[in-house]
Design an enzyme around this catalytic site. Structure first.
Site, PDB file in Angstrom:
ATOM      1  N   ASP A  86       0.790  -1.235   0.000  1.00 11.66           N
ATOM      2  CA  ASP A  86       0.000   0.000   0.000  1.00 11.66           C
ATOM      3  C   ASP A  86       0.821   1.283   0.000  1.00 11.66           C
ATOM      4  OD1 ASP A  86       0.644  -1.018   2.562  1.00 11.66           O
ATOM      5  OD2 ASP A  86      -1.015   0.025   3.546  1.00 11.66           O
ATOM      6  N   GLU A 153      -0.600  -2.563   5.044  1.00 17.36           N
ATOM      7  CA  GLU A 153       0.344  -2.515   6.168  1.00 17.36           C
ATOM      8  C   GLU A 153       0.157  -1.218   6.940  1.00 17.36           C
ATOM      9  OE1 GLU A 153       3.386  -1.438   8.658  1.00 17.36           O
ATOM     10  OE2 GLU A 153       3.210  -0.412   6.741  1.00 17.36           O
ATOM     11  N   GLU A 154      -0.153  -0.146   6.211  1.00 17.01           N
ATOM     12  CA  GLU A 154      -0.245   1.170   6.869  1.00 17.01           C
ATOM     13  C   GLU A 154      -1.421   1.248   7.840  1.00 17.01           C
ATOM     14  OE1 GLU A 154       2.035   3.203   6.832  1.00 17.01           O
ATOM     15  OE2 GLU A 154       3.197   2.823   5.009  1.00 17.01           O
ATOM     16  N   HIS A 397       7.191   8.370   5.141  1.00 16.65           N
ATOM     17  CA  HIS A 397       5.879   9.034   5.143  1.00 16.65           C
ATOM     18  C   HIS A 397       5.980  10.515   4.771  1.00 16.65           C
ATOM     19  CE1 HIS A 397       3.522   5.857   7.702  1.00 16.65           C
ATOM     20  NE2 HIS A 397       4.368   5.302   6.857  1.00 16.65           N
TER      21      HIS A 397
HETATM   22 ZN    ZN Z   1       4.594   3.331   6.573  1.00 16.04          ZN
HETATM   23 ZN    ZN Z   2       6.132   0.829   5.532  1.00 18.85          ZN
END
Ligand code: ZN
Ligand code: ZN
Length: 429
Positions: A86, A153-154, A397
């Site tokens: 993702d 995963e996020e 991020h």
């Molecule tokens: Zn991340």
């Molecule tokens: Zn990551």
């Protein structure tokens, strides 16, 4: 575990170098087309097709958008290699020619740009690179290879979604689980690892403090939730400083505190949002129990009516801590040191960030050995400027995160493939 002979190291690396132009093309395509958590449809379809072409037995839509690619190749252990798919709701600002211009609407309902700001595109390109190396070397290993592409995963939910959809029952259950994550604080191509706890338990907690509203000029007729909330915030600081062991890292951060609408009104409610980080289950329980106890205790001390005690909600599911099986970690790293050289492999401190890779071990703590390692992604010139204090490095991020993808992918793919080869020797032992 046998250490890779230098001859094999070069052979694997040479083969990977030949594959790199294609892998970089794949990377740029993935980077330009990021998808949000559980929406990785294009990504999953594209990579599932590639795995099929390599001869894997591929199942799609495992845990919604997840992909499982299995290659059975004789007796021996089951090795699972995971990449996450993702992107994030971040408007890319890297200025790269293949920067994402994708737009999407996440659960918040606010339309946003989408970016591979965590580098999961590098993980996927390396996953394909490793799959290719291993598929081309079926005569060099014996065992079962399970290559998985994990969604979301996020959100900290994708690993659990795949497990709940039968990852360990419908497919061969791994003896070893491997993954890597790009790192925004290490020079490109460096490998970092932490035996034992590597990443933290991550809990999101909501506290609603209920007071009794009134006129700002007559506080004695009200119970002010802002004052009570402020006392709770202060009291929470003692959880880590006074209750938790100084040798057991923990974090309680109040990231949001909202109450009231106007200068002269005492509101009847305050809302607090916390992130709570820990490693062990015991430490997690101590913090969560403490938050509940402190919230109620402070409200009682303030004389809040019994039917208006604070409510404390812990988000479920949470992201559990990630534990690298120590002996397994050390033996893989011995192989990496041999292969990449001592100067590229470094033990690093654990972090308080979260990663749901830990679920794959938690689903079978006695049967699975697991390891996630870091691969540095900071371009060397940028790293040197940062060392000289001339530049601050963007974090994961960040809209500015632009790793040296070629180094990350080459290192990740060679690391994953070589570890799998070492774990599944031809003898089947
Ligand atoms: Zn991340
Ligand atoms: Zn990551």
């Amino acid at each position: 575990m046998a250490l890779a002979a230098p001859a094999q190291a070069n052979e694997l690396r040479d083969a990977l170098s030949a594959d790199m132009p294609e892998l970089m093309e794949l990377y740029r395509d993935l980077h330009a087309h990021p998808e949000l958590s559980f929406e990785e449809v294009r990504t999953a379809a594209k990579l599932a097709g590639m795995a099929r072409d390599l001869g894997f037995d591929v199942t799609e839509q495992v845990g919604r958008t997840g992909v499982v690619a299995v290659m059975e190749n004789g007796p021996g252990p089951v090795v699972m290699i995971r990449a996450d798919m993702d992107g994030l709701p971040v408007v890319e600002d890297t200025g790269l020619p293949y920067a994402s211009t994708q737009i999407a609407t996440p659960a918040s309902g606010v339309e946003t740009g989408v970016m591979h700001a965590c580098g999961h595109d590098t993980h996927m390109a390396a996953w394909v690179g490793a799959a290719q190396l291993l598929a081309e070397r079926k005569d060099e290993w014996s065992g079962t290879l399970v290559m998985i592409l994990q969604p979301a995963e996020e959100l900290g939910e994708g690993a659990l979604a795949m497990l709940e959809d039968g990852l360990y029952t419908r497919f061969p259950k791994p003896d070893y689980a491997l993954a890597f994550h790009d790192a925004a604080q290490f020079p490109a191509g460096m490998i970092g690892y932490s035996p034992g706890y590597a990443l933290a338990n991550v809990d999101s907690v909501d506290i609603t403090v209920k007071g009794v509203g009134g006129h700002g000029a007559y506080p004695h007729t009200a119970k002010d939730p802002i004052v009570i909330g402020a006392q709770i915030v202060n009291q929470l600081q003692t959880l880590v400083s006074r209750e938790s062991s100084p040798l057991d890292p923990a974090v309680v951060t109040v990231g949001s505190f909202h109450a009231g609408a106007k200068h002269n009104i005492i509101s009847d409610e305050a809302k607090l949002q916390l992130t709570v980080r820990s490693y062990s289950d015991e430490s997690r329980k101590l913090l969560l129990d403490g938050i509940e106890r402190i919230s109620t205790g402070v409200a009682m001390a303030a004389g809040v009516p019994e039917d208006r005690m604070p409510t404390v909600t812990v988000a479920d599911p949470y992201t559990p801590s990630t534990f690298n099986t120590p002996d397994f970690t050390e033996s893989v790293m011995a192989g990496f040191r041999e292969r990449f050289g001592d100067d590229r492999v470094m033990q690093v401190p654990s972090v308080m960030g979260g990663e749901d890779f830990g679920q794959f071990l938690r689903a079978d703590p006695d049967g699975v050995k697991s390891l996630i390692f870091w691969v540095g992604g900071v371009p060397m010139d940028q790293f040197e400027r940062a060392q000289a204090g001339e530049e601050q490095l963007p974090s994961l991020h960040s809209p500015f995160w632009a790793p040296d993808a070629e180094k990350v992918i080459a290192t990740g793919a060679e690391g994953l493939a070589s570890a799998a080869l070492d774990l599944m020797p031809q003898s089947g032992g």
